[in-house]
Design an enzyme around this catalytic site. Structure first.
Site, PDB file in Angstrom:
ATOM      1  N   GLN A 164       0.795  -1.237   0.000  1.00  0.00           N
ATOM      2  CA  GLN A 164       0.000   0.000   0.000  1.00  0.00           C
ATOM      3  C   GLN A 164       0.828   1.288   0.000  1.00  0.00           C
ATOM      4  O   GLN A 164       0.508   2.229  -0.709  1.00  0.00           O
ATOM      5  CB  GLN A 164      -0.940  -0.019   1.203  1.00  0.00           C
ATOM      6  CG  GLN A 164      -1.826   1.197   1.320  1.00  0.00           C
ATOM      7  CD  GLN A 164      -2.731   1.095   2.536  1.00  0.00           C
ATOM      8  OE1 GLN A 164      -3.695   0.337   2.533  1.00  0.00           O
ATOM      9  NE2 GLN A 164      -2.405   1.813   3.578  1.00  0.00           N
ATOM     10  N   GLU A 206      -3.316   9.225  -1.366  1.00  0.00           N
ATOM     11  CA  GLU A 206      -2.611  10.079  -0.411  1.00  0.00           C
ATOM     12  C   GLU A 206      -1.594  10.970  -1.120  1.00  0.00           C
ATOM     13  O   GLU A 206      -0.736  11.571  -0.484  1.00  0.00           O
ATOM     14  CB  GLU A 206      -1.954   9.234   0.688  1.00  0.00           C
ATOM     15  CG  GLU A 206      -3.002   8.505   1.517  1.00  0.00           C
ATOM     16  CD  GLU A 206      -2.436   7.767   2.713  1.00  0.00           C
ATOM     17  OE1 GLU A 206      -1.232   7.916   3.003  1.00  0.00           O
ATOM     18  OE2 GLU A 206      -3.209   7.047   3.356  1.00  0.00           O
ATOM     19  N   ASP A 243       4.143   0.157   4.288  1.00  0.00           N
ATOM     20  CA  ASP A 243       2.882  -0.322   4.866  1.00  0.00           C
ATOM     21  C   ASP A 243       2.379  -1.394   3.912  1.00  0.00           C
ATOM     22  O   ASP A 243       1.861  -1.088   2.833  1.00  0.00           O
ATOM     23  CB  ASP A 243       1.861   0.808   5.023  1.00  0.00           C
ATOM     24  CG  ASP A 243       0.573   0.322   5.686  1.00  0.00           C
ATOM     25  OD1 ASP A 243       0.498  -0.893   6.010  1.00  0.00           O
ATOM     26  OD2 ASP A 243      -0.346   1.131   5.889  1.00  0.00           O
ATOM     27  N   GLU A 286       4.844  -2.083   8.257  1.00  0.00           N
ATOM     28  CA  GLU A 286       3.522  -2.039   8.906  1.00  0.00           C
ATOM     29  C   GLU A 286       2.638  -3.161   8.374  1.00  0.00           C
ATOM     30  O   GLU A 286       2.640  -3.424   7.173  1.00  0.00           O
ATOM     31  CB  GLU A 286       2.907  -0.668   8.596  1.00  0.00           C
ATOM     32  CG  GLU A 286       1.534  -0.415   9.192  1.00  0.00           C
ATOM     33  CD  GLU A 286       1.090   1.034   8.935  1.00  0.00           C
ATOM     34  OE1 GLU A 286       1.963   1.939   8.878  1.00  0.00           O
ATOM     35  OE2 GLU A 286      -0.115   1.263   8.784  1.00  0.00           O
ATOM     36  N   ASP A 313      -1.164  -1.785  12.530  1.00  0.00           N
ATOM     37  CA  ASP A 313      -2.211  -0.790  12.241  1.00  0.00           C
ATOM     38  C   ASP A 313      -3.552  -1.519  12.258  1.00  0.00           C
ATOM     39  O   ASP A 313      -4.227  -1.558  13.294  1.00  0.00           O
ATOM     40  CB  ASP A 313      -1.928  -0.119  10.885  1.00  0.00           C
ATOM     41  CG  ASP A 313      -3.095   0.708  10.369  1.00  0.00           C
ATOM     42  OD1 ASP A 313      -3.964   1.088  11.178  1.00  0.00           O
ATOM     43  OD2 ASP A 313      -3.160   1.007   9.152  1.00  0.00           O
ATOM     44  N   LYS A 338      -4.516   6.104  15.323  1.00  0.00           N
ATOM     45  CA  LYS A 338      -5.464   6.856  14.503  1.00  0.00           C
ATOM     46  C   LYS A 338      -6.679   7.168  15.362  1.00  0.00           C
ATOM     47  O   LYS A 338      -7.414   6.240  15.737  1.00  0.00           O
ATOM     48  CB  LYS A 338      -5.910   6.002  13.308  1.00  0.00           C
ATOM     49  CG  LYS A 338      -4.821   5.690  12.283  1.00  0.00           C
ATOM     50  CD  LYS A 338      -5.306   4.612  11.315  1.00  0.00           C
ATOM     51  CE  LYS A 338      -4.452   4.517  10.075  1.00  0.00           C
ATOM     52  NZ  LYS A 338      -4.828   3.337   9.248  1.00  0.00           N
ATOM     53  N   ARG A 367      -5.510   9.392   7.877  1.00  0.00           N
ATOM     54  CA  ARG A 367      -6.196   8.368   7.104  1.00  0.00           C
ATOM     55  C   ARG A 367      -6.039   8.696   5.615  1.00  0.00           C
ATOM     56  O   ARG A 367      -5.613   9.779   5.252  1.00  0.00           O
ATOM     57  CB  ARG A 367      -7.705   8.325   7.436  1.00  0.00           C
ATOM     58  CG  ARG A 367      -8.047   8.097   8.889  1.00  0.00           C
ATOM     59  CD  ARG A 367      -7.441   6.846   9.485  1.00  0.00           C
ATOM     60  NE  ARG A 367      -7.684   5.613   8.776  1.00  0.00           N
ATOM     61  CZ  ARG A 367      -8.395   4.591   9.241  1.00  0.00           C
ATOM     62  NH1 ARG A 367      -8.958   4.672  10.434  1.00  0.00           N
ATOM     63  NH2 ARG A 367      -8.531   3.464   8.555  1.00  0.00           N
ATOM     64  N   SER A 368      -6.468   7.759   4.767  1.00  0.00           N
ATOM     65  CA  SER A 368      -6.366   8.036   3.334  1.00  0.00           C
ATOM     66  C   SER A 368      -7.377   9.106   2.894  1.00  0.00           C
ATOM     67  O   SER A 368      -7.140   9.825   1.937  1.00  0.00           O
ATOM     68  CB  SER A 368      -6.534   6.754   2.529  1.00  0.00           C
ATOM     69  OG  SER A 368      -7.660   6.028   2.970  1.00  0.00           O
ATOM     70  N   LYS A 389       2.738   9.988  10.613  1.00  0.00           N
ATOM     71  CA  LYS A 389       2.509   9.460   9.259  1.00  0.00           C
ATOM     72  C   LYS A 389       1.280  10.154   8.683  1.00  0.00           C
ATOM     73  O   LYS A 389       0.204  10.080   9.269  1.00  0.00           O
ATOM     74  CB  LYS A 389       2.267   7.944   9.363  1.00  0.00           C
ATOM     75  CG  LYS A 389       1.975   7.263   8.046  1.00  0.00           C
ATOM     76  CD  LYS A 389       1.592   5.802   8.257  1.00  0.00           C
ATOM     77  CE  LYS A 389       1.216   5.149   6.947  1.00  0.00           C
ATOM     78  NZ  LYS A 389       0.461   3.898   7.117  1.00  0.00           N
TER      79      LYS A 389
HETATM   80  P1  PGA Z   1      -6.449   3.973   5.508  1.00  0.00           P
HETATM   81  O1  PGA Z   1      -4.923   3.749   5.189  1.00  0.00           O
HETATM   82  O2  PGA Z   1      -6.618   5.333   6.070  1.00  0.00           O
HETATM   83  O3  PGA Z   1      -7.116   3.781   4.175  1.00  0.00           O
HETATM   84  O4  PGA Z   1      -6.829   2.901   6.496  1.00  0.00           O
HETATM   85  C1  PGA Z   1      -3.883   4.219   6.001  1.00  0.00           C
HETATM   86  C2  PGA Z   1      -3.078   3.071   6.564  1.00  0.00           C
HETATM   87  O5  PGA Z   1      -3.333   1.886   6.268  1.00  0.00           O
HETATM   88  O6  PGA Z   1      -2.167   3.322   7.357  1.00  0.00           O
HETATM   89 ZN    ZN Z   2      -1.747   0.900   7.528  1.00  0.00          ZN
END
Ligand code: PGA
Ligand code: ZN
Length: 428
Positions: A164, A206, A243, A286, A313, A338, A367-368, A389
Site C-alpha cells: 500500500q 494520499e 505499509d 507495517e 495498524d 489513529k 487516514r487516506s 505518518k
Molecule cells: P487507511 O490507510 O486510512 O485507508 O486505512 C492508512 C493506513 O493503512 O495506514
Molecule cells: Zn496501515
C-alpha cells in the site's frame, strides 16, 4: 477563570480529500472559546475499528453523512450541553456511553471523533495555548520523525501494486525542517526517474506517485535509487518504510500478490519481506501479515523486530488492550495511532500510552481520506509520539499537517528536539 462549560455544539457536512462527505463539528464554550474538527476516513480499514455512520442508498454512493450530522445536532449536543470541555476524559466517556455500541455504529464513529476533537480544540483555545502545548502541559516533547509516502498502492491506487505505501524516513536529519528538505529532494528525484522510465501513472489517494511497475520489488529498487540520486546514503541517512497492509490481499495462510502473480502462505510472505529487508534500506514495516494472523505477526517480529520497526495498524486498531496483548506476545514493536480508529481522543491516547509503556514505537497517523484539519500534527507533538505518518509530500490536506509541525518546531526554537533515530523502537 474561563468558563469551559459547553454552550453549543454544531455539526455540518463538509467534503474530504476524496470528494466524499464527512462530518465537521464546532464546539462553543460558555467563556467564548471555540474549537472545530473534521472526521477523517479510511479505505483499508481494520476489523474492530470504530464504524462511520453513512446514509446508504444511491446518493454519493451511499456515503452521505446526514444521519451522522443529525447525531451531533441531536443526541450528542443535548447530552454534552453544560459538560466541562476541559475534562476530555469525562466528555469522551459520556460519548461512548451515549452511543452504547462496541463499534460506535449507532451515533457514528465519524460524529463521535469529530465531536471529541472539536471539544479538545475548544479546551485548548480556552486555555489560550496552542493545542500541542495544552496537551503536553509544558512537559518534554519531541518533534516527530515523519514517514512520508513516495509511492501509493494497494486499496489507495486500485491495487496497481500490492503493497500500500512505500515511504521514506529521514532519521539522520537534525530537524523536522531538514527531514522535509531531504524528502522534497527525494520526491523530485523519484519523479525524474519515473518520467525517464515512463512509469508514472498519476497520483494515488494520499498523493504519492501511482506507479506503473512490473513488480512490487521494482518500487523498492526505484526508491532506493532515488534516495541515492538525491545525494543521500540509504540506511545511514534515509530509510524506507513499508505499509504492506496485508489484510487487503489475504489473511492467515494465503496471500495473493497480483502484480507478482504469486500466492504465498504466511511463511513464504515473511520470507519474501525478509529478503527485501536484507536487500533494501527498510527501517519499518507495517501490517506485514493479515490482521488476524497472530502467529504471522509473532514470527515476523521474532525474525526482524531487532533490526526493523514492526507496526500494527489494522492488527492493533488503536486499541490499548490489543497493544498490551501484542506486547506480551512480542507480536509487534510499534503501534499506529489513529483517533478515528479508536473512536475518541481519550481512547487514542490510551493506546499510545500502552505502546510507550511496552517500549513500542508510537506513530500518530492520518487516514487516506483527509481534510485541512491539522489536529494530528498537534497530537504527535503534544503526546510526544516520536513519529507522524500523514501520506505524501503533495496535496494540501497532507502538506497542511507537515507545515503545521514546521510552525510548532519554529515556536519551540532552540528547545525543539527532533526525535530522529530515538523514535525507532530497536534504536531505543
Ligand atoms: P487507511 O490507510 O486510512 O485507508 O486505512 C492508512 C493506513 O493503512 O495506514
Ligand atoms: Zn496501515
Amino acid at each position: 477563570m474561563t468558563d469551559t462549560r459547553i454552550a453549543r455544539l454544531y455539526g455540518r457536512r463538509v467534503w474530504d480529500s476524496r470528494g466524499r462527505p464527512t462530518v465537521e463539528v464546532e464546539a462553543h464554550l460558555e467563556g467564548g472559546a471555540a474549537g472545530r474538527a473534521i472526521a477523517p476516513a479510511g479505505a483499508s480499514t481494520g476489523r474492530g475499528e470504530a464504524l462511520d455512520l453513512r446514509d446508504g442508498g444511491s446518493r454519493f454512493g451511499g456515503l452521505g453523512v446526514d444521519r451522522a450530522v443529525g447525531s451531533v445536532n441531536g443526541e450528542i449536543a443535548s447530552a454534552l450541553l453544560g459538560q466541562d470541555a476541559a475534562d476530555q476524559e469525562s466528555v469522551d466517556t459520556l460519548l461512548v456511553k451515549l452511543d452504547g455500541t462496541e463499534d460506535r455504529s449507532r451515533l457514528g464513529g465519524n460524529a463521535i471523533v469529530a465531536t471529541s476533537m472539536a471539544i479538545l480544540h475548544a479546551a485548548a483555545a480556552a486555555s489560550k495555548k496552542p493545542l500541542w502545548l495544552h496537551l503536553s502541559g509544558g512537559g518534554p516533547v519531541r518533534i516527530p520523525l515523519p514517514e512520508i509516502q513516495i509511492f501509493g498502492g494497494g486499496a489507495h491506487a486500485d491495487r496497481r501494486v500490492d503493497v500500500q505505501d512505500f515511504m521514506v524516513m529521514c532519521p539522520a536529519a537534525t530537524s523536522f525542517a531538514e527531514a522535509l528538505e531531504w524528502t522534497a529532494e527525494i520526491y523530485r528525484a523519484t519523479g525524474s526517474l519515473m518520467r525517464k522510465a515512463g512509469k508514472s501513472g498519476g497520483v494515488a489517494d494520499e498523493g504519492g506517485f501511482w506507479p506503473d511497475f512490473d513488480s512490487n520489488e521494482e518500487a523498492l529498487e526505484t526508491l532506493t535509487r532515488a534516495i541515492e540520486a538525491a545525494g543521500f546514503r540509504p540506511s545511514d541517512q534515509v530509510g524506507i518504510s513499508l505499509d504492506v497492509a496485508a489484510s487487503q490481499f489475504g489473511d492467515a495462510g494465503r496471500y495473493r500478490l497480483a502484480l507478482d502473480n504469486r500466492t504465498l502462505d504466511t511463511e513464504r510472505l515473511i520470507d519474501l519481506l525478509g529478503s527485501w529487508i536484507e536487500k533494501y534500506p527498510i527501517l519499518s514495516v507495517e501490517d506485514p501479515v493479515g490482521e488476524n494472523d497472530h502467529d504471522g505477526m509473532r514470527e515476523f517480529t521474532h525474525r526482524y523486530g531487532n533490526r526493523c520497526q514492526v507496526i500494527g495498524d489494522d492488527y492493533l486498531v488503536t486499541d490499548a488492550r490489543r497493544v498490551e496483548a501484542a506486547a506480551a506476545a512480542h507480536a509487534a514493536n510499534a503501534v499506529l495511532v489513529k483517533p478515528n480508529q479508536a473512536g475518541t481522543v481519550t481512547e487514542a491516547l490510551a493506546a499510545l500510552q500502552a505502546g510507550k509503556k511496552a517500549g513500542f514505537g508510537t506513530i500518530v497517523s492520518a487516514r487516506s481520506g483527509e481534510s485541512e484539519d491539522v489536529t494530528i500534527a498537534h497530537l504527535s507533538v503534544g503526546w510526544d509520539a516520536g513519529q507522524l505518518k500523514v501520506g505524501s509530500f503533495t496535496r494540501s490536506e497532507r502538506m497542511a499537517k507537515w507545515n503545521e509541525v514546521l510552525r510548532i518546531e519554529e515556536a519551540l526554537g532552540t528547545t525543539a528536539e527532533f526525535s530522529g533515530w530515538s523514535a525507532l523502537p530497536y534504536h531505543a
